[in-house]
Design an enzyme around this catalytic site. Structure first.
Site, short mmCIF file in Angstrom:
data_model
loop_
_atom_site.label_atom_id
_atom_site.label_comp_id
_atom_site.label_asym_id
_atom_site.label_seq_id
_atom_site.Cartn_x
_atom_site.Cartn_y
_atom_site.Cartn_z
N ASP A 187 44.88 41.95 27.97
CA ASP A 187 44.35 43.32 27.92
C ASP A 187 45.49 44.27 27.54
O ASP A 187 45.68 44.57 26.35
CB ASP A 187 43.71 43.71 29.26
CG ASP A 187 43.08 45.09 29.25
OD1 ASP A 187 43.05 45.72 28.17
OD2 ASP A 187 42.62 45.57 30.31
N LYS A 200 39.83 47.56 23.46
CA LYS A 200 39.38 48.85 23.99
C LYS A 200 39.74 49.93 22.98
O LYS A 200 40.87 49.96 22.48
CB LYS A 200 40.08 49.16 25.32
CG LYS A 200 39.67 48.26 26.47
CD LYS A 200 40.44 48.60 27.74
CE LYS A 200 40.02 47.64 28.86
NZ LYS A 200 40.96 47.70 30.00
N LYS A 231 38.70 42.81 40.48
CA LYS A 231 40.06 43.34 40.40
C LYS A 231 40.91 42.72 41.50
O LYS A 231 40.55 42.78 42.69
CB LYS A 231 40.04 44.85 40.55
CG LYS A 231 39.35 45.58 39.40
CD LYS A 231 40.20 45.55 38.14
CE LYS A 231 39.62 46.47 37.07
NZ LYS A 231 40.39 46.38 35.81
N ASP A 274 40.58 40.06 37.02
CA ASP A 274 41.51 40.95 36.31
C ASP A 274 42.66 41.30 37.24
O ASP A 274 42.49 42.03 38.21
CB ASP A 274 40.79 42.22 35.86
CG ASP A 274 41.67 43.08 34.95
OD1 ASP A 274 42.84 42.72 34.74
OD2 ASP A 274 41.16 44.10 34.43
N ARG A 311 46.05 51.69 40.03
CA ARG A 311 45.66 53.07 40.34
C ARG A 311 44.35 53.13 41.12
O ARG A 311 43.61 52.14 41.19
CB ARG A 311 45.49 53.87 39.04
CG ARG A 311 44.43 53.25 38.13
CD ARG A 311 44.40 53.87 36.76
NE ARG A 311 43.31 53.32 35.98
CZ ARG A 311 42.52 54.02 35.18
NH1 ARG A 311 42.71 55.31 35.04
NH2 ARG A 311 41.55 53.44 34.51
N GLU A 365 42.34 37.81 33.47
CA GLU A 365 42.77 38.87 32.56
C GLU A 365 44.14 39.42 32.95
O GLU A 365 44.37 39.74 34.12
CB GLU A 365 41.71 39.98 32.59
CG GLU A 365 42.05 41.20 31.75
CD GLU A 365 40.86 42.15 31.64
OE1 GLU A 365 39.75 41.80 32.06
OE2 GLU A 365 41.06 43.25 31.11
#
Ligand code: MG
Length: 368
Positions: free
Chosen positions: A243, A267, A162, A190, A24, A218
């Site tokens: 994650d 999280k 990312k 990630d 996103r 990740e």
């Protein structure tokens, strides 16, 4: 201190720069703020962002879940019975972890206020200073390199990069950033579920062979592909962190049973709040699995709660990715948690120490 009402507001904070992952692009933080009122006049604050592609929760679903399922169960309850109330929150309905987290954060805030102590002390104490990494959004290579260099200039010693868009470019992105910051920052990669298991092994072998040392990779593969996570974990030297594959204690137990990852990212928006996050940390400690504490793109209300947990469980939560507030243009929340670039510290204020939140707006029919 009995709960009398739960009220809502919206909090919007622009980001310094758009946040881009394989899943996103986000331009601003937009949280539902949950305010738990009590008969003593104390107010507990919690918050949750909409993360439809991660948890499935939207602003509307968060408000509906709290208003119609969670609030009716907890109104009238005494904050002194915290474990009983968090049990009521968790069993109010299936899933809806962000709604549960927002309420739990407010409940733990009140619990700290009840006993006049900062939350981390009630959770077991610790040294109230931690160091966070910062996220480098996925972008073209030059932009990622310059973002990485400016993060290092700002004092960040760990970068969360990312990737997960295009495997060939991802390898080049990582090599370029590594070359630019080598020796000055640890790199965490990630992939946000963006690779297949075979692609992940290919990319990590290519990076390992090129001498790019990563602290971890990740969520290389899809959330539900635990077999894929294990496939990668078995074949690369780089530690693999789960994650999206681990929301709560149940997924964690399955992950451990399968030996599908080396590290787990906790999280609050995935666990449904602090009670399950504590369970995850305790199970990980038992099995010698390291944890990261992370956050969504969210305001510093929810992140403050994560900071308290990280301090109290610092023995097992060795990695901190709580950069939500430092990605925002400003912090509208005046709380007991001080965010100063990579360094985060906690004052002695009771609970989360929230004194003011600037710019809370009413929940409009759009959000509801
Ligand atoms: Mg992640």
């Amino acid at each position: 201190m009995k709960i009398t009402d739960i009220r809502f507001g919206m909090l919007r904070v622009p980001l310094k720069t758009p946040f881009k992952t394989a899943l996103r692009t986000v331009e601003q933080v937009e949280d539902v703020v949950v305010m738990v009122h009590t008969d003593s006049g104390h107010i507990g604050y919690g918050s949750a962002p909409a993360t439809a592609v991660i948890t499935g929760d939207t602003h509307g679903s968060i408000i509906e879940a709290v208003r119609h399922y969670i609030a009716p169960r907890v109104i009238g309850q005494d904050i002194a019975n915290l474990n009983r109330i968090t049990g009521l929150v968790q069993s109010a309905m299936e899933k809806n972890t962000s709604a549960k987290a927002a309420v739990e954060i407010a409940l733990y805030d009140l619990w700290g206020q009840l006993y006049g102590a900062p939350l981390y002390k009630l959770l077991g104490g610790g040294e109230p200073v931690i160091t966070t990494d910062i996220t480098i959004s996925v972008d073209h290579i030059d932009k990622m390199v310059s973002d990485s260099l400016s993060a290092v200039e700002r004092g960040f010693e760990s970068l969360k990069i990312k990737v997960g868009k295009d495997i060939g470019v991802d390898i080049e992105r990582t090599k370029a950033i590594h070359a630019a910051v080598e020796g000055r920052a640890l790199l965490r990669l990630d992939a946000n579920q963006g690779w297949t298991a075979k692609q992940a092994v290919y990319a990590l072998h290519a990076l390992e062979d090129a001498g790019v040392k990563l602290e971890l990779v990740e969520q290389p593969v899809k959330a539900h592909d635990l077999a894929g996570m294990r496939y990668v974990t078995e074949r690369v030297h780089t530690p693999v962190m789960a994650d999206e594959s681990v929301f709560g204690p149940r997924e964690l137990v399955e992950l451990i049973r399968m030996r599908a990852a080396d590290i787990v990212n906790i999280k609050l928006m995935k666990t449904g709040g602090i009670s399950n996050a504590v369970k995850i940390a305790d199970i990980c400690a038992l099995y010698g699995i390291d944890c990261m504490i992370g956050c969504m793109l969210e305001s510093s209300i929810g992140v403050a709660a994560a900071v308290h947990l990280a301090v109290a469980r610092a023995d097992v939560i060795s990695k901190v990715d709580l950069d939500g507030p430092s990605l925002c243009s400003h912090d509208p929340v005046d709380s007991g948690v001080i965010f100063n670039e990579s360094e985060i510290s906690i004052t002695d204020a009771p609970g989360l120490g929230i004194r003011a939140i600037d710019g809370i707006t009413p929940v409009t029919s759009l959000a509801a």
